[in-house]
Write a protein that holds these residues in place. Sequence first.
Motif, PDB file in Angstrom:
ATOM      1  N   ALA A  66       9.851  -0.290   0.121  1.00 35.70           N
ATOM      2  CA  ALA A  66       8.829   0.540  -0.521  1.00 35.70           C
ATOM      3  C   ALA A  66       9.370   1.447  -1.618  1.00 35.70           C
ATOM      4  O   ALA A  66       8.653   1.762  -2.556  1.00 35.70           O
ATOM      5  N   HIS A  67      10.620   1.907  -1.487  1.00 38.82           N
ATOM      6  CA  HIS A  67      11.078   2.980  -2.373  1.00 38.82           C
ATOM      7  C   HIS A  67      12.311   2.611  -3.193  1.00 38.82           C
ATOM      8  O   HIS A  67      13.391   3.177  -2.998  1.00 38.82           O
ATOM      9  N   PRO A  68      12.161   1.635  -4.111  1.00 35.82           N
ATOM     10  CA  PRO A  68      13.294   1.320  -4.983  1.00 35.82           C
ATOM     11  C   PRO A  68      13.636   2.533  -5.845  1.00 35.82           C
ATOM     12  O   PRO A  68      12.805   3.413  -6.050  1.00 35.82           O
ATOM     13  N   TYR A  92      12.692   9.670   6.346  1.00 37.85           N
ATOM     14  CA  TYR A  92      11.755   8.861   5.570  1.00 37.85           C
ATOM     15  C   TYR A  92      12.150   8.884   4.090  1.00 37.85           C
ATOM     16  O   TYR A  92      12.282   7.851   3.468  1.00 37.85           O
ATOM     17  N   HIS A  93      12.347  10.096   3.559  1.00 42.13           N
ATOM     18  CA  HIS A  93      12.455  10.175   2.107  1.00 42.13           C
ATOM     19  C   HIS A  93      13.664  10.948   1.612  1.00 42.13           C
ATOM     20  O   HIS A  93      13.997  12.012   2.122  1.00 42.13           O
ATOM     21  N   VAL A  94      14.272  10.355   0.612  1.00 44.32           N
ATOM     22  CA  VAL A  94      15.396  10.956  -0.088  1.00 44.32           C
ATOM     23  C   VAL A  94      14.863  11.832  -1.213  1.00 44.32           C
ATOM     24  O   VAL A  94      13.926  11.447  -1.926  1.00 44.32           O
ATOM     25  N   ASN A 116       0.779  -1.240   0.000  1.00 41.34           N
ATOM     26  CA  ASN A 116       0.000   0.000   0.000  1.00 41.34           C
ATOM     27  C   ASN A 116       0.810   1.288   0.000  1.00 41.34           C
ATOM     28  O   ASN A 116       0.242   2.367   0.139  1.00 41.34           O
ATOM     29  N   THR A 117       2.137   1.202  -0.147  1.00 46.19           N
ATOM     30  CA  THR A 117       2.958   2.365   0.197  1.00 46.19           C
ATOM     31  C   THR A 117       3.400   3.203  -1.001  1.00 46.19           C
ATOM     32  O   THR A 117       3.193   4.409  -1.025  1.00 46.19           O
ATOM     33  N   ASP A 118       4.032   2.583  -1.975  1.00 43.29           N
ATOM     34  CA  ASP A 118       4.533   3.353  -3.118  1.00 43.29           C
ATOM     35  C   ASP A 118       4.186   2.608  -4.392  1.00 43.29           C
ATOM     36  O   ASP A 118       3.751   1.448  -4.364  1.00 43.29           O
ATOM     37  N   PHE A 158      -0.640   7.791   0.295  1.00 46.09           N
ATOM     38  CA  PHE A 158       0.813   7.796   0.395  1.00 46.09           C
ATOM     39  C   PHE A 158       1.470   8.294  -0.905  1.00 46.09           C
ATOM     40  O   PHE A 158       1.230   9.413  -1.307  1.00 46.09           O
ATOM     41  N   HIS A 159       2.237   7.430  -1.568  1.00 43.95           N
ATOM     42  CA  HIS A 159       3.136   7.909  -2.612  1.00 43.95           C
ATOM     43  C   HIS A 159       2.548   7.823  -4.014  1.00 43.95           C
ATOM     44  O   HIS A 159       1.674   7.001  -4.281  1.00 43.95           O
ATOM     45  N   ALA A 160       3.094   8.683  -4.886  1.00 46.29           N
ATOM     46  CA  ALA A 160       2.609   8.774  -6.260  1.00 46.29           C
ATOM     47  C   ALA A 160       3.777   8.784  -7.225  1.00 46.29           C
ATOM     48  O   ALA A 160       4.924   9.040  -6.844  1.00 46.29           O
ATOM     49  N   PRO A 162      15.061   1.195   8.004  1.00 47.74           N
ATOM     50  CA  PRO A 162      15.328   2.110   6.887  1.00 47.74           C
ATOM     51  C   PRO A 162      14.096   2.231   5.989  1.00 47.74           C
ATOM     52  O   PRO A 162      13.382   1.249   5.777  1.00 47.74           O
ATOM     53  N   HIS A 163      13.844   3.416   5.514  1.00 48.17           N
ATOM     54  CA  HIS A 163      12.645   3.621   4.696  1.00 48.17           C
ATOM     55  C   HIS A 163      12.998   3.884   3.243  1.00 48.17           C
ATOM     56  O   HIS A 163      12.235   3.546   2.347  1.00 48.17           O
ATOM     57  N   ASP A 164      14.135   4.509   2.998  1.00 46.47           N
ATOM     58  CA  ASP A 164      14.467   4.916   1.627  1.00 46.47           C
ATOM     59  C   ASP A 164      15.965   4.747   1.417  1.00 46.47           C
ATOM     60  O   ASP A 164      16.708   4.477   2.364  1.00 46.47           O
TER      61      ASP A 164
HETATM   62 FE   FE2 Z   1       7.528   6.503   2.070  1.00 47.32          FE
END
Ligand code: FE2
Length: 485
Positions: free
Chosen positions: A179-181, A291-293, A133-135, A471-473, A227-229
């Motif tokens: 979540a964030h490749p 969270y985010h780069v 459900n995240t990215d 969340f992400h788009a 780690p998130h990103d």
């Molecule tokens: Fe995220």
Amino acid sequence: MNDVAHVVLKPVEDGEENPYLLGVYAPVVDEISADDLEVIGSIPADLNGVYVRNGPNRRFPATGRHHWFDGDGMVHAVHFENGRARYANRWVRTEAFEAESRAGRGLWTGVMEDPKGNPFGNGHGLGLKDSANTDVTFFAGRLLASWYLCGTPRALDPLSLATLGPETFLGTLTGDFMAHPKVDEATGELFWFDYGPEPPYLRYGVVGADGRVAHTTHVDLPGPRLPHDMAITENHAILMDLPLIQDQEARRQGRYKLHFERSLPSRFAVLPRYGDGSRVRWFEAAPGYIYHVVNSWEEDGEIVLDVCRVKDPQHQPRISHPLARMLAYLRLDAQLWRYRFDLTTGRTVEGPRDEDNTEFPSIDSRMVGRRNRFAYNVHIAREDTLLFDGIVRYDLHTGERQDHRFGAGRWGSEAPFAPRDGGTGEDDGYLVSFVTDERENRSEVVVLHAADLAAGPVCRILLPVRVPVGFHATWVRADQLGGRG
Ligand SMILES: [Fe+2]
């Protein structure tokens, strides 16, 4: 603060009054497709591609307390084609979603409850629902829906949004996927990591341009981390060891609790893209959480890393509420922040690039790993729940910023950069966001000129339904759709 009460926080006994199930967060029950949409202004003919956003949208109530992150993944997309637009939303058909659909009820508890008794979890034995459900990331002709606690990426058709199945990269993916490749569009490679509560705590990998996993290695950590990103440059990958850690005593009791260890530094692992874990160089910085780069690149013997940095991730609950801890953690308070890692001396220099609370950054996806000039973040509203009240455009060369606010009671989504057909220059295009109006209980798509946010929307596309805040788009250009756009 705006004057519209979007949620009412009052002491309650159970999850039914959870603000993340009410108002602009309330899950929708229908999957629809709509192409006869009312437009205020006109849709630019040179805006062609698909805007897709993922987010939690539970289908069945679960027993116990609900956390915003528990909902089943649902993608909402707007396909722009020659001055026209059509909208669709679809659940991501994960194994758990299908199992609950067959049962006709919720089978999994959420992250705030003991997962014992849940039917199955992810590859790490984490018994939580892998909801994807995240990215959502476009790679090799497919959308990959992903989950922040690491699960199986799900491949979706970028036009129909149909779930094609688990993405295994031609059978070569072992383990889970974060979540964030990161995708390097110049080389056609994809970079990811996998983390879990047992050793090895962090595994990094690359999918080659042939669509197969080409490299994996372990990166040593002193214990389990969250780690998130991650980031890439032209030659390196950057992974993180941040001092937001799981409380081990709580874990032994079967509970999931986070602890910010202020005595530990933030650590950044820099390794060659295809390097073995033994070749990691660690750079230390002040404690914080990320969270985010935004992006990273190499410059004069240094690696520059721009992020949204959370100085103190362990907010103290400021209201009396049964879900106060969850609400406190979901109060995101981040600043645009730059690290410089000197590859010769091993030293780190760091500092803020802005004081304001902005997050969910996006850049022109063709600039990932290369020196970019512009970043587009959402502005975090001063509310008790997480809401985006505007978009901020940063010029990282000049330090200038521009702002757009959605208006009172109107909350946006991550707004990726959508290049204009035939555009020249990094900033020549549009930003696209869902905006949900809490008073009208419906949503629209707002299109802005990326280079001129102050000019206001180029057009507003009114949707017949509400798109829950999520969340992400991502933006998929028509040229990436291979003539299918
Ligand atoms: Fe995220």
